[in-house]
Design a protein around this motif. Structure first.
Motif, PDB file in Angstrom:
ATOM      1  N   GLU A   1      -6.317  -6.448  -6.256  1.00 53.41           N
ATOM      2  CA  GLU A   1      -7.128  -5.573  -5.752  1.00 53.41           C
ATOM      3  C   GLU A   1      -6.225  -4.070  -5.860  1.00 53.41           C
ATOM      4  OE1 GLU A   1      -8.939  -8.306  -1.997  1.00 53.41           O
ATOM      5  OE2 GLU A   1      -7.362  -6.597  -1.521  1.00 53.41           O
TER       6      GLU A   1
ATOM      7  N   ARG B   1      -5.940   0.072  -4.927  1.00 50.96           N
ATOM      8  CA  ARG B   1      -6.390   1.403  -4.250  1.00 50.96           C
ATOM      9  C   ARG B   1      -5.667   2.633  -4.590  1.00 50.96           C
ATOM     10  NH1 ARG B   1      -4.796   1.220   2.219  1.00 50.96           N
ATOM     11  NH2 ARG B   1      -2.593   1.440   1.404  1.00 50.96           N
TER      12      ARG B   1
ATOM     13  N   TRP C   1      -9.732  -1.518  -0.259  1.00 49.17           N
ATOM     14  CA  TRP C   1      -9.262  -1.828  -1.329  1.00 49.17           C
ATOM     15  C   TRP C   1     -10.490  -2.445  -2.453  1.00 49.17           C
ATOM     16  CZ3 TRP C   1      -4.026  -2.235  -3.020  1.00 49.17           C
ATOM     17  CH2 TRP C   1      -2.893  -1.815  -1.858  1.00 49.17           C
TER      18      TRP C   1
END
Length: 524
Positions: free
Chosen positions: A375, A377, A401
């Motif tokens: 994930e 971000r 995310w």
């Protein structure tokens, strides 16, 4: 100036470095930042005169060229959204991109005229402009073209820039406004438009500047198409932001690439493993002066040891990385100094980006060394999928995310290793191929009762798609027949390299095809 996005970049460069060479075209002509900025101003005026306004979409179908960049930055000045179209797409795929994006204008190279003209009415395009590949003269200069116009084509871009309204149009644009829509092959059979903001593309450029040490004296050879996220977001844009020089190529030929590296003293080159392999295998490899090269970046898949060794023997090493269109595209990078120590890794998160491994859909962080979903971000993560609120919501965790759909793990030092592709995506020569898109077409062929497309390792392309089919008893299906049936509907790089017919596809208890079993059986 009201524009705080990409639209301000070239005017600022024109002020700071007006006579610095920004571009060198394939035929050896150079273009300064002043000329590129002037032409971009003319382009924005032309598009404005054609009715393009803030939030409208403008599509471009063509090879690497000054016109590509003029259109991108001209759109950015107007707050319009640029939609580059993959030149390898088949007409139905191009039509989907034009319809889905709602493009008001399509600029296209003359070579694609026959392909796009039948799509104009179907896609509802108000304006079609042929670039004619020569729009590099200053607007208003009396310099007649030596090229014959394409029969039945719309007036060429050069002519429209001369006769259209000119002058810079300053529209208020902010970092969160959409800048580009890049279409990425869909897992459900249709390409989705990933919307990248001005901020996304600015931050990925900053990540590239920081982690790859770009300097204003860099000369980058652009052999990968600018319509790809990596070539645009981590090649062209950071070079222009820093005030470097780009050598634009409209395709890749290993021998010519080696020649251009020596001729232009290229310092920066980006590609996929196939690119570097073909260069190292070329007869001119040993005799080419590569001493100017300082930055080699490679994505798409891990660099095989054989290629690493060939370049290390010439004193060169790679920066490798991981990312996707939705992250503009960089997520991680592996510094050249760590290539051997962390071989197999795709590196650490980019400077302004975070990466974590989630053990479940709620985003629970997995311990180091444990495989889970990757994930991401950061300010380089896209806004969402164009006009697709449900897939956009599903792409993010409750705490914001981006779910990559890929499986991997972080080692004790925080370096990312890819374990598997959750979505079964195939990467062939740097092109992303989603099996569902091909399977959808295979199910429409006579006699086919079941279809699964898998990636099989290939020495040249990294992976190639194979189709595993079940058919009606007595029905004969051949690779040649399947490829011929799909040619023109799918881009040729998506056509199955081989078709295999079996009695029964392996399935889970819920009926899902076990592609891992097929890959194991057929050499994947």
């Amino acid at each position: 100036m009201q524009n705080h996005g990409l639209g301000a970049w070239l005017s600022t460069r024109r002020q700071k470095n007006p006579e610095k060479v920004a571009l060198i075209t394939g035929d050896g002509r150079s273009m300064t930042y002043r000329k590129l900025a002037d032409l971009t101003d003319a382009m924005s005026g032309l598009l404005w005169h054609r009715g393009v306004r803030r939030g409208d979409t403008v599509a471009f179908l063509g090879e690497n060229s000054p016109e590509f960049l003029m259109t991108l930055f001209g759109c950015a000045q107007l707050g319009a959204v640029f939609v580059p179209v993959n030149t390898r797409l088949a007409p139905p795929e191009i039509a989907h991109v034009l319809r889905d994006s709602g493009a008001r204008v399509l600029l296209h190279d003359a070579a694609f005229g026959e392909r796009v003209r039948p799509l104009v009415d179907d896609a509802g395009l108000p304006h079609l402009i042929c670039t004619d590949g020569q729009a590099t003269d200053d607007p208003g200069t009396d310099h007649p073209s030596t090229d014959d116009p394409e029969p039945d084509a719309a007036p060429g871009l050069r002519e429209q820039l001369r006769t259209g309204l000119r002058g810079h149009v300053d529209v208020g644009v902010g970092p969160d406004d959409p800048a580009v829509i890049l279409y990425t092959s869909g897992t459900t059979g249709k390409a989705k438009g990933a919307v990248l903001s001005h901020g996304n593309l600015t931050w990925v450029s900053l990540n590239t500047l920081v982690d790859y040490d770009l300097v204003s004296s860099d000369v980058a050879l652009m052999i990968s198409p600018l319509f790809h996220a990596a070539s645009l977001g981590m090649g062209a844009l950071p070079i222009l932001l820093k005030g470097g020089t780009m050598v634009l190529e409209q395709g890749f030929d290993a021998g010519r690439a080696l020649e251009l590296i020596e001729r232009h003293r290229i310092t920066m080159l980006s590609g996929v493993p196939t690119t570097y392999q073909l260069m190292a295998d070329h007869p001119s490899w040993a005799g080419t002066d590569l001493s100017s090269l300082a930055k080699l970046t490679c994505g798409g898949s891990a660099v095989p040891s054989r290629i690493l060794e060939a370049y290390e023997a010439r004193g060169l090493s790679f920066s490798q990385g991981y990312g996707m269109t939705e992250t503009s595209p960089g997520a991680t990078s592996l510094a050249p100094a760590m290539t051997r120590e962390k071989q197999g890794s795709v590196g650490l998160p980019h400077f302004f980006t975070e990466v974590r491994i989630a053990s479940d859909a709620d985003g629970t962080v997995a311990p180091r060394g444990t495989v889970g979903e990757i994930e991401v971000r950061g300010p380089n993560v896209f806004l969402g999928y164009h006009n697709l609120p449900e897939p956009t919501a599903a792409a993010f965790t409750p705490d914001g995310w981006f779910r990559s759909g890929d499986l991997g793990y972080l080692d004790e030092d925080g370096y990312l290793f890819i374990a598997d592709r959750l979505k079964d995506m195939i990467i062939s020569g740097g092109e992303n191929i989603y099996p569902a898109e091909i399977e959808d077409q295979l199910y429409g062929l006579d006699g086919v009762t079941g279809a699964a497309v898998i990636g099989i390792p290939d020495a040249q392309w990294g992976e190639v798609p194979w189709a595993v089919l079940t058919v009606i008893d007595g029905h004969e299906v051949t690779t040649e027949a399947v490829r011929a049936a799909l040619d023109g509907t799918l881009a040729r790089f998506k056509l199955p390299k081989r078709v295999v017919v079996i009695d029964e596809l392996p399935r889970t208890a819920s009926g899902k095809i076990r592609k891992a079993d097929l890959r194991a059986r057929f050499g994947g």
